[in-house]
Motif scaffolding. Sequence first.
Motif, PDB file in Angstrom:
ATOM      1  N   MET A  68     -26.539 195.804  25.414  1.00  0.00           N
ATOM      2  CA  MET A  68     -25.207 195.940  24.830  1.00  0.00           C
ATOM      3  C   MET A  68     -24.162 195.150  25.631  1.00  0.00           C
ATOM      4  N   ARG A  69     -24.418 194.960  26.914  1.00  0.00           N
ATOM      5  CA  ARG A  69     -23.538 194.123  27.746  1.00  0.00           C
ATOM      6  C   ARG A  69     -23.584 192.685  27.238  1.00  0.00           C
ATOM      7  N   TRP A  70     -24.791 192.236  26.881  1.00  0.00           N
ATOM      8  CA  TRP A  70     -24.939 190.904  26.289  1.00  0.00           C
ATOM      9  C   TRP A  70     -24.171 190.826  24.974  1.00  0.00           C
ATOM     10  N   LEU A  71     -24.251 191.899  24.182  1.00  0.00           N
ATOM     11  CA  LEU A  71     -23.554 191.931  22.890  1.00  0.00           C
ATOM     12  C   LEU A  71     -22.044 191.786  23.087  1.00  0.00           C
ATOM     13  N   THR A  72     -21.485 192.537  24.026  1.00  0.00           N
ATOM     14  CA  THR A  72     -20.043 192.445  24.303  1.00  0.00           C
ATOM     15  C   THR A  72     -19.657 191.010  24.669  1.00  0.00           C
ATOM     16  N   ALA A  73     -20.436 190.399  25.557  1.00  0.00           N
ATOM     17  CA  ALA A  73     -20.157 189.027  25.999  1.00  0.00           C
ATOM     18  C   ALA A  73     -20.246 188.047  24.829  1.00  0.00           C
ATOM     19  N   THR A  74     -21.221 188.260  23.936  1.00  0.00           N
ATOM     20  CA  THR A  74     -21.422 187.344  22.801  1.00  0.00           C
ATOM     21  C   THR A  74     -20.310 187.505  21.761  1.00  0.00           C
ATOM     22  N   VAL A  75     -19.879 188.743  21.517  1.00  0.00           N
ATOM     23  CA  VAL A  75     -18.769 188.978  20.577  1.00  0.00           C
ATOM     24  C   VAL A  75     -17.523 188.236  21.077  1.00  0.00           C
ATOM     25  N   LYS A  76     -17.264 188.342  22.375  1.00  0.00           N
ATOM     26  CA  LYS A  76     -16.101 187.648  22.968  1.00  0.00           C
ATOM     27  C   LYS A  76     -16.257 186.132  22.861  1.00  0.00           C
ATOM     28  N   GLU A  77     -17.447 185.651  23.196  1.00  0.00           N
ATOM     29  CA  GLU A  77     -17.705 184.207  23.234  1.00  0.00           C
ATOM     30  C   GLU A  77     -17.567 183.567  21.845  1.00  0.00           C
ATOM     31  N   LYS A  78     -18.136 184.211  20.812  1.00  0.00           N
ATOM     32  CA  LYS A  78     -18.091 183.639  19.457  1.00  0.00           C
ATOM     33  C   LYS A  78     -16.696 183.758  18.848  1.00  0.00           C
ATOM     34  N   ALA A  79     -15.996 184.830  19.184  1.00  0.00           N
ATOM     35  CA  ALA A  79     -14.618 185.076  18.701  1.00  0.00           C
ATOM     36  C   ALA A  79     -14.503 185.106  17.175  1.00  0.00           C
ATOM     37  N   TRP A  80     -15.569 185.533  16.500  1.00  0.00           N
ATOM     38  CA  TRP A  80     -15.519 185.691  15.049  1.00  0.00           C
ATOM     39  C   TRP A  80     -14.976 187.074  14.676  1.00  0.00           C
ATOM     40  N   ASN A  81     -15.163 188.023  15.572  1.00  0.00           N
ATOM     41  CA  ASN A  81     -14.739 189.404  15.322  1.00  0.00           C
ATOM     42  C   ASN A  81     -13.672 189.768  16.352  1.00  0.00           C
ATOM     43  N   ASN A  82     -12.486 190.147  15.864  1.00  0.00           N
ATOM     44  CA  ASN A  82     -11.391 190.523  16.779  1.00  0.00           C
ATOM     45  C   ASN A  82     -11.650 191.844  17.479  1.00  0.00           C
ATOM     46  N   LEU A  83     -12.513 192.668  16.857  1.00  0.00           N
ATOM     47  CA  LEU A  83     -12.806 193.979  17.439  1.00  0.00           C
ATOM     48  C   LEU A  83     -13.932 193.826  18.463  1.00  0.00           C
ATOM     49  N   VAL A  84     -13.579 193.931  19.734  1.00  0.00           N
ATOM     50  CA  VAL A  84     -14.581 193.827  20.803  1.00  0.00           C
ATOM     51  C   VAL A  84     -14.683 195.178  21.504  1.00  0.00           C
ATOM     52  N   LEU A  85     -15.853 195.790  21.459  1.00  0.00           N
ATOM     53  CA  LEU A  85     -16.072 197.075  22.135  1.00  0.00           C
ATOM     54  C   LEU A  85     -16.746 196.817  23.481  1.00  0.00           C
ATOM     55  N   ASP A  86     -16.723 197.824  24.349  1.00  0.00           N
ATOM     56  CA  ASP A  86     -17.441 197.626  25.611  1.00  0.00           C
ATOM     57  C   ASP A  86     -18.901 198.054  25.426  1.00  0.00           C
ATOM     58  N   GLU A  87     -19.705 197.788  26.440  1.00  0.00           N
ATOM     59  CA  GLU A  87     -21.158 198.012  26.338  1.00  0.00           C
ATOM     60  C   GLU A  87     -21.514 199.457  26.014  1.00  0.00           C
ATOM     61  N   TRP A  88     -20.743 200.408  26.557  1.00  0.00           N
ATOM     62  CA  TRP A  88     -21.049 201.826  26.334  1.00  0.00           C
ATOM     63  C   TRP A  88     -20.703 202.243  24.904  1.00  0.00           C
ATOM     64  N   GLU A  89     -19.635 201.666  24.360  1.00  0.00           N
ATOM     65  CA  GLU A  89     -19.263 201.976  22.967  1.00  0.00           C
ATOM     66  C   GLU A  89     -20.314 201.424  22.011  1.00  0.00           C
ATOM     67  N   TYR A  90     -20.754 200.200  22.265  1.00  0.00           N
ATOM     68  CA  TYR A  90     -21.815 199.630  21.425  1.00  0.00           C
ATOM     69  C   TYR A  90     -23.106 200.446  21.551  1.00  0.00           C
ATOM     70  N   LYS A  91     -23.418 200.854  22.772  1.00  0.00           N
ATOM     71  CA  LYS A  91     -24.641 201.626  22.989  1.00  0.00           C
ATOM     72  C   LYS A  91     -24.605 202.938  22.210  1.00  0.00           C
ATOM     73  N   ALA A  92     -23.436 203.594  22.208  1.00  0.00           N
ATOM     74  CA  ALA A  92     -23.302 204.879  21.499  1.00  0.00           C
ATOM     75  C   ALA A  92     -23.561 204.713  20.002  1.00  0.00           C
ATOM     76  N   ILE A  93     -23.030 203.641  19.421  1.00  0.00           N
ATOM     77  CA  ILE A  93     -23.217 203.403  17.982  1.00  0.00           C
ATOM     78  C   ILE A  93     -24.684 203.082  17.691  1.00  0.00           C
ATOM     79  N   TYR A  94     -25.254 202.189  18.490  1.00  0.00           N
ATOM     80  CA  TYR A  94     -26.668 201.806  18.291  1.00  0.00           C
ATOM     81  C   TYR A  94     -27.583 203.017  18.447  1.00  0.00           C
ATOM     82  N   ASN A  95     -27.358 203.802  19.510  1.00  0.00           N
ATOM     83  CA  ASN A  95     -28.185 204.992  19.760  1.00  0.00           C
ATOM     84  C   ASN A  95     -28.127 205.975  18.604  1.00  0.00           C
ATOM     85  N   GLU A  96     -26.931 206.143  18.057  1.00  0.00           N
ATOM     86  CA  GLU A  96     -26.754 207.082  16.937  1.00  0.00           C
ATOM     87  C   GLU A  96     -27.615 206.644  15.752  1.00  0.00           C
ATOM     88  N   ARG A  97     -27.613 205.353  15.477  1.00  0.00           N
ATOM     89  CA  ARG A  97     -28.410 204.833  14.356  1.00  0.00           C
ATOM     90  C   ARG A  97     -29.913 204.968  14.620  1.00  0.00           C
TER      91      ARG A  97
END
Length: 260
Positions: A68-97
């Motif tokens: 998820m840390r990689w995901l955060t870095a990639t979201v920032k790098e691509k800049a296609w999505n203005n909504l950037v969450l931190d690694e723990w927020e992404y992990k919580a969503i992924y884990n829930e699914r």
Amino acid sequence: MAAIKAVVFDFDGTVSTLRAGWEEIMRPFMYESIVGNSKLSEEQVEALVREIDEYIDQSTGIQTVYQMRWLTATVKEKAWNNLVLDEWEYKAIYNERLLERVEQRIKLLSEGKLKAEDYLIKGAVAFIQELHSRGIEMYVASGTDHPDVVREAEVLGIAPYITEIAGAPVGKAECSKEKVLQDLIRDKGLSGQELAVIGDGKVEIALGKEAGGISLGLASDEEKREGLNTVKQKRLEAAGADWISGDFGNRGEWLAQLGL
């Protein structure tokens, strides 16, 4: 060759298939998080899908929060999505699914509609019982959150044979696999040659080699729960596995590899 005294097992994909198909959940989750509402060209879509697939393949076995840390870095790098969450927020969503799928499987087990064997790699329990009967200490080390690994090991009936289960510490980015190996060598005074690591990911294979132990690869086909998965086989070969098998049905060969 020193007699093996302790075996460290990876859990998901090595013993358990309760989380099989996690890639099918992570892949679209990463894609939607990176793209947001942006409209990409066909070439951009293809390139991004390839990039995500390559990352998932090479990161298999590491703690989810690092993915998820990689995901955060990639979201920032691509800049296609203005909504950037931190690694723990992404992990919580992924884990829930992911846990939605796991819970459905556990429910089928509890209702007796499926048996534990339906979510275990072929021959895993018999192999673990054999090692236990020979007095070999066994440890489970996983990048999955600790409470979840403990629960899933109990549901599948292997917990009684395991000396210690170590999952990822909740809310901390630490490699539990590395810690288990370090603790075994330091606290129990085991030399590397008295240790074996068994897993389906390159992370644990590399850690086993670093510790001076035997690293045995389990190139499992998680759908069939038996036979060789050639994609995993290549990954494990590249990681330096000492020997590779597709399941534990060939118990005698596994014992021979451990010098038992």
